[in-house]
Write an enzyme that holds these catalytic residues in place. Sequence first.
Site, PDB file in Angstrom:
ATOM      1  N   TRP A 283       0.823  -1.112   0.003  1.00  0.00           N
ATOM      2  CA  TRP A 283       0.113   0.012  -0.025  1.00  0.00           C
ATOM      3  C   TRP A 283       0.985   1.449   0.134  1.00  0.00           C
ATOM      4  CZ3 TRP A 283      -4.661  -0.374  -1.971  1.00  0.00           C
ATOM      5  CH2 TRP A 283      -5.175  -1.517  -1.763  1.00  0.00           C
TER       6      TRP A 283
ATOM      7  N   ASP B 222      -1.237   6.963   6.195  1.00  0.00           N
ATOM      8  CA  ASP B 222      -2.611   6.103   5.912  1.00  0.00           C
ATOM      9  C   ASP B 222      -2.911   5.150   6.893  1.00  0.00           C
ATOM     10  OD1 ASP B 222      -4.211   4.294   4.684  1.00  0.00           O
ATOM     11  OD2 ASP B 222      -2.921   3.861   3.148  1.00  0.00           O
TER      12      ASP B 222
ATOM     13  N   LYS C 167     -12.517  -1.029   7.392  1.00  0.00           N
ATOM     14  CA  LYS C 167     -11.669  -1.651   8.323  1.00  0.00           C
ATOM     15  C   LYS C 167     -12.517  -1.799   9.806  1.00  0.00           C
ATOM     16  CE  LYS C 167      -8.549  -2.222   5.016  1.00  0.00           C
ATOM     17  NZ  LYS C 167      -8.310  -3.479   4.269  1.00  0.00           N
TER      18      LYS C 167
END
Length: 381
Positions: A121, A192, A216
């Site tokens: 990511w 992030d 999430k």
Amino acid sequence: MLRDEISQFTQGNGNRGFNMRQVFNFSAGPAMLPEEVLLQAQAEILDWHGTGMSIMELGHRGAEFKEVAEQSEADLRELMAIPDNYHVLFLAGGASVQFAMVPLNLFGEKRQADYLDTGIWSKKAVDEAKRYGQVNVATTLEVKNELMQIPAQDKWSLNPDASYVHYTPNETIEGVEFHFVPQTGKVPLVADMTSLILSKPIDVSQYGVIYAGAQKNIGQAGIHVVIIRDDLIRAALPNTPTLYSYKIQAENKSFYNTPPTYAWYIASLVLAWMKKKGGLKVFAELNQRKANKLYSFIDTHKEFYSNPVHPDCRSIMNVPFNLTNATLTEKFLLEAREAGLTNLKGHRLAGGVRASIYNAMPEEGVDKLVDFMKHFACVNG
């Protein structure tokens, strides 16, 4: 001996010990949602608060939805103790939107930034930022003795003239987590936090920007949150799309265009649920306990299971592991699913097994997984 320590394990997918939906969902995202939240959403689907309309039908600029928006921001501010000099935005799309919005809004005249590349990511964020300016990759993930680990900060090559430093505190795919906050001095720190947000208390004042996808720990896919310090809301680079301007979004309180109202509503229910359960301190203790149980079992049964991450930077949210005999992986996944333990397959780029144990995963789910792992190793060892 493993056989001697195994407890009685319930075969199949019978009711004993499972939640109402019969399964424990270990998906990395979209992830398991609290059953209490789903039941409330179900009860309100046709008539939200006596309006005779579904929340999906309410105008986003009406008083009813304004109530949802304001309460969800207030709850997030309370849960995370967000200082008054930070804006909170609820924006459409996933956190990957921020891979472009961050450089477009923060590069400024310098057009240079530092990125910490510690997984898939963060690598995606690096690749996107390179479209708009100069990126210095200050550090990358190391592999020593077959274990992934994050290099100590004194080994990084940070640029003191950078516009900002970007990192991913928790890498969902690799299962790698920073257990410290990078020290960047006067250079704003951007995080992030998609797979870590709301899992434990943090000091928001240490960050310039925090962003996170909802799917999430916040809610369902389709919306993400941005927490940005006031002084960083300024003119974006020329030709920046209007919807990608922090300044425009902040001035319009996330309502420049129609937001994903139902996803925002689900987020509001999750945030209220977290407050009801006792807040981030309670979830931090629960999450650490769940992670400890799973890692402890893996570490004490290395003849059958292994985790590829150094203990100093293991994720408490995403636990990847491998079977020593890799040919048993598909059988493991199939029998786990039959036992009500779903979505344990590792990411397509990493393989193996991965258990994501976000806030909504009850401790009972981890207990069931550990029991299954004992049973499987006993039968197949």
